[in-house]
Structures are given as structure tokens and as C-alpha cells.
Design a protein around this motif. Structure first.
Motif, PDB file in Angstrom:
ATOM      1  N   PRO A  46      14.276 -12.871  -5.987  1.00 23.03           N
ATOM      2  CA  PRO A  46      13.750 -13.878  -6.911  1.00 23.03           C
ATOM      3  C   PRO A  46      14.287 -13.817  -8.339  1.00 23.03           C
ATOM      4  CG  PRO A  46      12.135 -12.153  -6.585  1.00 23.03           C
ATOM      5  CD  PRO A  46      13.290 -11.841  -5.660  1.00 23.03           C
ATOM      6  N   SER A  47      15.262 -12.953  -8.617  1.00 26.55           N
ATOM      7  CA  SER A  47      15.814 -12.900  -9.978  1.00 26.55           C
ATOM      8  C   SER A  47      16.478 -14.215 -10.372  1.00 26.55           C
ATOM      9  CB  SER A  47      16.832 -11.762 -10.104  1.00 26.55           C
ATOM     10  OG  SER A  47      16.184 -10.530 -10.033  1.00 26.55           O
ATOM     11  N   PRO A  86      15.949 -13.439 -16.603  1.00 25.99           N
ATOM     12  CA  PRO A  86      14.656 -13.709 -17.223  1.00 25.99           C
ATOM     13  C   PRO A  86      13.465 -13.473 -16.290  1.00 25.99           C
ATOM     14  CG  PRO A  86      15.743 -15.762 -16.680  1.00 25.99           C
ATOM     15  CD  PRO A  86      16.727 -14.661 -16.394  1.00 25.99           C
ATOM     16  N   PHE A  87      13.715 -13.219 -15.007  1.00 26.33           N
ATOM     17  CA  PHE A  87      12.629 -12.963 -14.064  1.00 26.33           C
ATOM     18  C   PHE A  87      11.915 -11.676 -14.472  1.00 26.33           C
ATOM     19  CE2 PHE A  87      11.086 -11.170  -9.993  1.00 26.33           C
ATOM     20  CZ  PHE A  87      10.215 -12.188  -9.643  1.00 26.33           C
ATOM     21  N   PRO A  88      10.581 -11.697 -14.616  1.00 30.35           N
ATOM     22  CA  PRO A  88       9.857 -10.521 -15.128  1.00 30.35           C
ATOM     23  C   PRO A  88      10.115  -9.221 -14.360  1.00 30.35           C
ATOM     24  CG  PRO A  88       8.393 -12.410 -15.013  1.00 30.35           C
ATOM     25  CD  PRO A  88       9.684 -12.812 -14.357  1.00 30.35           C
ATOM     26  N   GLY A  89      10.263  -9.285 -13.056  1.00 29.06           N
ATOM     27  CA  GLY A  89      10.468  -8.074 -12.271  1.00 29.06           C
ATOM     28  C   GLY A  89      11.915  -7.762 -11.995  1.00 29.06           C
ATOM     29  N   SER A  90      12.813  -8.396 -12.713  1.00 24.14           N
ATOM     30  CA  SER A  90      14.234  -8.198 -12.433  1.00 24.14           C
ATOM     31  C   SER A  90      14.692  -6.787 -12.783  1.00 24.14           C
ATOM     32  CB  SER A  90      15.070  -9.208 -13.220  1.00 24.14           C
ATOM     33  OG  SER A  90      16.445  -9.031 -12.943  1.00 24.14           O
ATOM     34  N   TRP A  91      15.540  -6.264 -11.950  1.00 24.80           N
ATOM     35  CA  TRP A  91      16.167  -4.964 -12.181  1.00 24.80           C
ATOM     36  C   TRP A  91      17.572  -5.260 -12.690  1.00 24.80           C
ATOM     37  CZ3 TRP A  91      19.897  -1.785  -9.501  1.00 24.80           C
ATOM     38  CH2 TRP A  91      19.858  -0.445  -9.905  1.00 24.80           C
ATOM     39  N   ASP A  92      17.785  -5.063 -13.975  1.00 26.30           N
ATOM     40  CA  ASP A  92      19.059  -5.422 -14.596  1.00 26.30           C
ATOM     41  C   ASP A  92      19.478  -4.328 -15.572  1.00 26.30           C
ATOM     42  OD1 ASP A  92      17.409  -5.934 -16.860  1.00 26.30           O
ATOM     43  OD2 ASP A  92      17.295  -8.063 -16.396  1.00 26.30           O
ATOM     44  N   SER A  93      20.363  -4.653 -16.508  1.00 28.05           N
ATOM     45  CA  SER A  93      20.884  -3.634 -17.426  1.00 28.05           C
ATOM     46  C   SER A  93      19.813  -3.000 -18.294  1.00 28.05           C
ATOM     47  CB  SER A  93      21.995  -4.222 -18.299  1.00 28.05           C
ATOM     48  OG  SER A  93      23.172  -4.414 -17.541  1.00 28.05           O
ATOM     49  N   ARG A  94      18.626  -3.592 -18.375  1.00 27.14           N
ATOM     50  CA  ARG A  94      17.513  -2.940 -19.083  1.00 27.14           C
ATOM     51  C   ARG A  94      17.240  -1.562 -18.483  1.00 27.14           C
ATOM     52  NH1 ARG A  94      13.150  -7.686 -18.546  1.00 27.14           N
ATOM     53  NH2 ARG A  94      14.451  -8.132 -16.744  1.00 27.14           N
ATOM     54  N   TYR A  95      17.568  -1.413 -17.202  1.00 19.60           N
ATOM     55  CA  TYR A  95      17.268  -0.174 -16.481  1.00 19.60           C
ATOM     56  C   TYR A  95      18.520   0.590 -16.060  1.00 19.60           C
ATOM     57  CZ  TYR A  95      12.856  -2.545 -16.571  1.00 19.60           C
ATOM     58  OH  TYR A  95      11.739  -3.200 -17.012  1.00 19.60           O
TER      59      TYR A  95
END
Length: 188
Positions: free
Chosen positions: A47-48, A158-167
Motif C-alpha cells: 500500500p505504499s 507518504p503512506f504512514p506505514g511505509s518502510w523507506d529511507s526514514r528507516y
């Protein structure tokens, strides 16, 4: 002794319909496989970004901020942990990962601050709040921030549960497969 089923009998009609359905299903599956191989089609099931059929479009210029791209993540500890936790699907990228669909939020030379949300060169990124744990209660450790190295990209969804470069931090631009273009998608 040989028995033939007449297509005019009730059982014969049902078998004929089942065979037609099977043939159409096989034809559709082969078309999707051929389209994926030849036409760069990919199926997004996370869902990202909107779910459905996407196309990898060639990129004939350097990657830029705001490009929506297909990218193969590198085999880092954070990415390997994400794969083990099921954040990444299996696929044809090195390491056996499937490509991600993400927006390029920053390129080499830009400064990233991560504290509750993400700022890039002092500008707050919308929908970039961090979460401390995933949906199963496992801890998530954010990227520590810093300057994106030359030849690397900071990715965001922008998807709230997205696993991206923030992590998982910046990724090599060499992993970009192309631009992500929607073909037949829907947002749930």
C-alpha cells in the motif's frame, strides 16, 4: 471402450466452460508474464503506492527530486532485516528482493535530519512522521540523518506505514530501474 461426452449434455457443457475458462486464464497469465518481461510491467501489492499494474519506464537523464522510481535496495543490514520481517517482497533484484516504488526526496549533497519527522535542507517533508514500532510491535530504528552521499538517493513514501529511507537510509542511484508509471491501479 471409449466414451465421448457430448457438449450438449449438462456435464459436457460444464466441462467445456471449465476448459474455456482455464484456457483464458492461462492466456492472461502468459500475457502478464510476457508483458513483465518485455514491457517492464510490475505488480504492486503493497500500500505504499496504489495497488495494481505498473510499468518501469526508461530514464534517460539523471534521477531528480520528486521522481517516482522503481529501485532495487542494496544488501545492507537494515534492508536484510526488513526483508526478514516481510517489509520487502521476493524478486529479481540482487539479494532476492523485489524492487521498491518510492519517490526521490533528496539526492547527493542534500542534508537529512530525522527527528520525529524528516527535514531536507531545513524543509519539513510532508507525511514523514516516524513510528517507533511496526504493526507487530517490533522496534523500528530510524536512519540517523546526515548528508546524502554523491550517487545516492533518499527515498520517501507518504503512506504512514511505509518502510523507506526514514528507516534504511540513502540508497545507491545505480539501483534505479526506471520511472514508475501507473498502468492499471487503484488506491484502497
Amino acid at each position: 471402450m471409449t466414451f465421448l461426452i457430448s457438449p450438449t449434455s449438462a456435464g459436457g457443457r460444464q466441462r467445456c466452460l471449465a476448459l474455456v475458462f482455464l484456457a483464458i486464464s492461462c492466456g492472461f497469465a502468459l500475457a502478464v508474464i510476457a508483458g513483465g518481461t518485455i514491457g517492464g510491467l510490475r505488480l504492486n501489492t503493497t500500500p505504499s503506492e496504489p495497488l495494481g499494474l505498473w510499468r518501469v519506464a526508461p530514464l534517460y537523464r539523471p534521477v531528480q527530486v520528486d521522481d517516482l522510481v522503481f529501485v532495487c535496495p542494496p544488501e545492507t543490514d537494515a534492508v536484510l532485516q526488513g526483508f526478514a520481517r516481510g517489509y520487502l517482497r521476493s524478486g529479481l533484484c540482487p539479494g532476492g528482493f523485489g524492487p521498491l516504488i518510492k519517490t526521490v526526496a533528496a539526492v547527493g549533497g542534500q542534508h537529512i535530519d530525522v527527528a520525529g519527522g524528516v527535514t531536507i535542507d531545513g524543509r519539513q517533508i510532508a507525511s514523514s512522521n516516524l513510528v517507533s514500532q511496526d504493526g507487530r510491535g517490533r522496534p523500528l530504528r530510524p536512519y540517523e540523518g546526515g548528508t546524502v552521499p554523491p550517487g545516492f538517493l533518499f527515498l520517501h513514501s507518504p503512506f504512514p506505514g511505509s518502510w523507506d529511507s526514514r528507516y534504511f537510509g540513502p540508497v545507491p542511484a545505480s539501483g534505479v530501474l526506471g520511472l514508475a508509471k501507473q498502468v492499471l491501479t487503484y488506491a484502497p
